[in-house]
Design a protein around this motif. Structure first.
Motif, mmCIF file in Angstrom:
data_model
loop_
_atom_site.group_PDB
_atom_site.id
_atom_site.type_symbol
_atom_site.label_atom_id
_atom_site.label_comp_id
_atom_site.label_asym_id
_atom_site.label_seq_id
_atom_site.Cartn_x
_atom_site.Cartn_y
_atom_site.Cartn_z
ATOM 1 N N LYS A 154 0.788 -1.082 0.076
ATOM 2 C CA LYS A 154 0.010 -0.048 -0.098
ATOM 3 C C LYS A 154 0.741 1.262 -0.108
ATOM 4 O O LYS A 154 1.719 1.413 0.802
ATOM 5 N N SER A 155 0.542 2.003 -0.956
ATOM 6 C CA SER A 155 1.116 3.281 -0.828
ATOM 7 C C SER A 155 0.319 4.598 -0.877
ATOM 8 O O SER A 155 -1.207 4.283 -0.630
ATOM 9 N N ASP A 156 0.530 5.800 -1.064
ATOM 10 C CA ASP A 156 -0.400 6.937 -1.091
ATOM 11 C C ASP A 156 -1.274 6.510 -2.402
ATOM 12 O O ASP A 156 -1.128 6.904 -3.441
ATOM 13 N N LYS A 157 -2.780 6.399 -2.138
ATOM 14 C CA LYS A 157 -3.873 6.161 -3.026
ATOM 15 C C LYS A 157 -3.242 5.172 -4.203
ATOM 16 O O LYS A 157 -4.010 5.315 -5.183
ATOM 17 N N CYS A 158 -2.844 4.150 -3.655
ATOM 18 C CA CYS A 158 -2.238 3.217 -4.433
ATOM 19 C C CYS A 158 -2.278 1.859 -3.714
ATOM 20 O O CYS A 158 -1.550 1.776 -2.771
ATOM 21 N N ILE A 159 -2.619 0.706 -4.313
ATOM 22 C CA ILE A 159 -2.556 -0.641 -3.647
ATOM 23 C C ILE A 159 -1.663 -1.418 -5.046
ATOM 24 O O ILE A 159 -2.243 -1.293 -6.325
ATOM 25 N N ILE A 160 -0.634 -2.003 -4.666
ATOM 26 C CA ILE A 160 0.218 -2.703 -5.677
ATOM 27 C C ILE A 160 0.099 -4.271 -5.268
ATOM 28 O O ILE A 160 0.368 -4.757 -4.272
ATOM 29 N N VAL A 161 -0.170 -5.207 -6.361
ATOM 30 C CA VAL A 161 -0.532 -6.420 -6.207
ATOM 31 C C VAL A 161 0.396 -7.283 -7.286
ATOM 32 O O VAL A 161 0.581 -6.503 -8.366
ATOM 33 N N THR A 175 2.892 -6.782 -12.427
ATOM 34 C CA THR A 175 2.478 -5.864 -11.297
ATOM 35 C C THR A 175 1.334 -5.342 -11.609
ATOM 36 O O THR A 175 1.240 -4.490 -12.977
ATOM 37 N N LYS A 176 0.368 -5.143 -10.761
ATOM 38 C CA LYS A 176 -0.903 -4.330 -11.106
ATOM 39 C C LYS A 176 -1.044 -3.186 -9.999
ATOM 40 O O LYS A 176 -0.772 -3.616 -8.837
ATOM 41 N N ALA A 177 -1.224 -1.998 -10.365
ATOM 42 C CA ALA A 177 -1.338 -0.988 -9.481
ATOM 43 C C ALA A 177 -2.896 -0.792 -9.417
ATOM 44 O O ALA A 177 -3.598 -0.438 -10.477
ATOM 45 N N ILE A 178 -3.466 -0.743 -8.386
ATOM 46 C CA ILE A 178 -4.922 -0.527 -8.227
ATOM 47 C C ILE A 178 -5.014 1.185 -7.444
ATOM 48 O O ILE A 178 -4.585 1.178 -6.390
#
Length: 472
Positions: free
Chosen positions: A126-133, A465-468
């Motif tokens: 989890k980052s600033d307004k971003c979820i990385i899976v 890598t997917k950025a949500i």
């Protein structure tokens, strides 16, 4: 004689739509030990369709379940260890007592390690307004080599299973037996239908179709650099991910402060192990001028004491095939023609071995790095000894190669060796007697390929890598 004339597609052993077969030759005695089917393009299409249909469910399988399946595979490999050793020894020519620890035990250990890396698909950053899976890339095509058939099978299949990918495996035409055993193991261990598919055949048919098929998302290839270039070119129009483990011409730098006898023995045994048929073999030995003649003496003593054959005392078995034997012998003749000094070995058959594709352990001295035998991958039991004046020139010589797979340094202490290792352009560097390690990512720089195998890094090669992105 083994009958390897079925394909494993969608969880079943099926007949090929092709009637073509190849003989599998035991390189130690030149006898036919198996018949293997050569699959057709239609067979490949069926396997790809099965893998595509299985992908969604398998990729969403909980990491713990995939981990358990992989652990079960490793346990079943241990149960069938003797069969795996025999299959490799008889198709590839590695003496059984060496195949046991070099080809099989390590591969079983590596498969078990992949069970520890399935959780990477469930990690969330989890980052600033971003979820990385991380998500499985999809359907994978694997084109495997003959020199380490089980090792490379595990490096690809184990990582893909851990990542949640589905796959089609093309074994080498020379060493397919071990892949058939592994297909039986994966079937027994509950790998769902379609996740793993075995399609033997030739490179121009099966390999080419895997590289160009629009429903194959990734190709992993192990083999020569020339073949790897063709794989990448064939895959380019469909923009597949391509990982390649290719050729090498690795250098061992021995410094003035090193234990010379230990260093030379280490280098000679490394290049002769597996009859030199290893992409990461240390085929160039760089020695200070002040120690060069003594090093040559040690190298000759070590090489002359290595036994060629298939018995319990053998260190070198045959080369994998008659064409490959002839290629290596041609390189030895090239070395003689280039003016390198033959220390031991040569183009004659080893004593008393008139049948089988054997080559004597060969050491060349007075080699300059611009010679073909120092620049081109021979893939046989041939060592090039090169003198150097300064450590900087040794590093320059080590890096003066189109390849960058492995390397080694023997110095007076680890700190000195590590400092030198940092200056060598290669994917691995073994210091002061280090050996292959399944906890270390494996892969090369430059024309030795791209991507890494084994460890969590190897699993990541099979992930997207997917950025949500969120609004809060």
């Amino acid at each position: 004689m083994k009958d390897l004339t079925k394909l494993y597609i969608n969880g079943h052993w099926v007949e090929s739509q092709s009637k073509a077969t190849l003989d599998v030759i035991n390189p130690s005695n030149e006898s036919i030990i198996a018949t293997v089917v050569c699959a057709s393009v239609d067979d490949v299409n069926l396997a790809v369709a099965a893998a595509k249909n299985a992908f969604n469910n398998w990729s969403l399988t909980p990491a713990a379940q995939r981990s358990k399946i992989i652990s079960n595979i490793a346990a079943c490999m241990e149960e069938r260890k003797a069969e795996l050793i025999t299959a490799i020894s008889q198709t590839m020519g590695c003496p059984e007592h060496i195949a046991s620890w070099l080809q099989v035990e390590g591969a079983i250990y590596a498969m078990e390690l992949f069970a520890e890396h399935t959780g990477i698909t469930e990690q969330v950053e989890k980052s600033d307004k971003c979820i990385i899976v991380k998500e499985a890339i999809g359907v994978c095509g694997f084109i495997n080599p003959w020199n380490f058939p089980l090792h490379q099978f595990v490096g690809k299949v184990g990582a893909a299973l851990a990542a949640g990918c589905t796959m089609i495996v093309k074994p080498s035409e020379q060493t397919p037996w071990v892949d058939f055993i592994m297909a039986e193991i994966l079937d027994k261990c509950g790998v769902p239908k379609g996740v793993f598919n075995l399609v033997p055949g030739t490179g121009p048919v099966v390999g080419a179709e895997l590289c160009t098929h629009p429903n194959v998302d990734m190709v992993s290839f192990t083999g020569s650099t020339a073949a790897g270039i063709k794989v990448a070119q064939a895959a380019a129009p469909t923009v597949k991910r391509v990982t390649q483990e290719l050729g090498g011409k690795s250098a061992l730098i021995i410094t003035e402060g090193a234990d010379l006898h230990a260093a030379v023995s280490y280098g000679v045994e490394d290049v002769m192990l597996n009859s030199g048929q290893s992409c990461n073999t240390l085929s160039r030995m760089l020695v200070p001028e002040s120690l060069y003649q003594q090093a040559i003496k040690f190298a000759k003593e070590t090489a002359d004491n290595l036994v060629v054959g298939m018995g319990e005392d053998a260190f070198l078995g045959p080369l994998s095939s008659k064409p490959h034997q002839q290629k290596v012998l041609q390189y030895i003749q090239i070395g003689l023609d280039e003016g390198a000094r033959l220390v031991c070995g040569g183009v004659d058959n080893p004593d008393s071995l008139t049948t089988g594709y054997y080559v004597k352990p060969t050491v060349f001295a007075d080699v300059s790095n611009d010679m073909r035998i120092a620049q081109e991958e021979i893939f046989g039991p041939v060592l090039c000894m090169i003198p150097y004046r300064t450590l900087d020139s040794a590093i320059e010589i080590a890096n003066d190669s189109p390849f960058g797979l492995s390397s080694a340094v023997f110095a007076q202490d680890d700190a000195t060796a590590i400092a030198i290792a940092r200056k060598i352009r290669s994917g691995q560097c073994m210091i002061n007697g280090g050996e292959f390690n399944y906890h270390a990512p494996f892969g090369g720089y430059k024309q030795s390929g791209n991507g890494r195998e084994f460890t969590a890094t190897g699993v990541e090669e099979f992930l997207e890598t997917k950025a949500i992105i969120t609004c809060t």
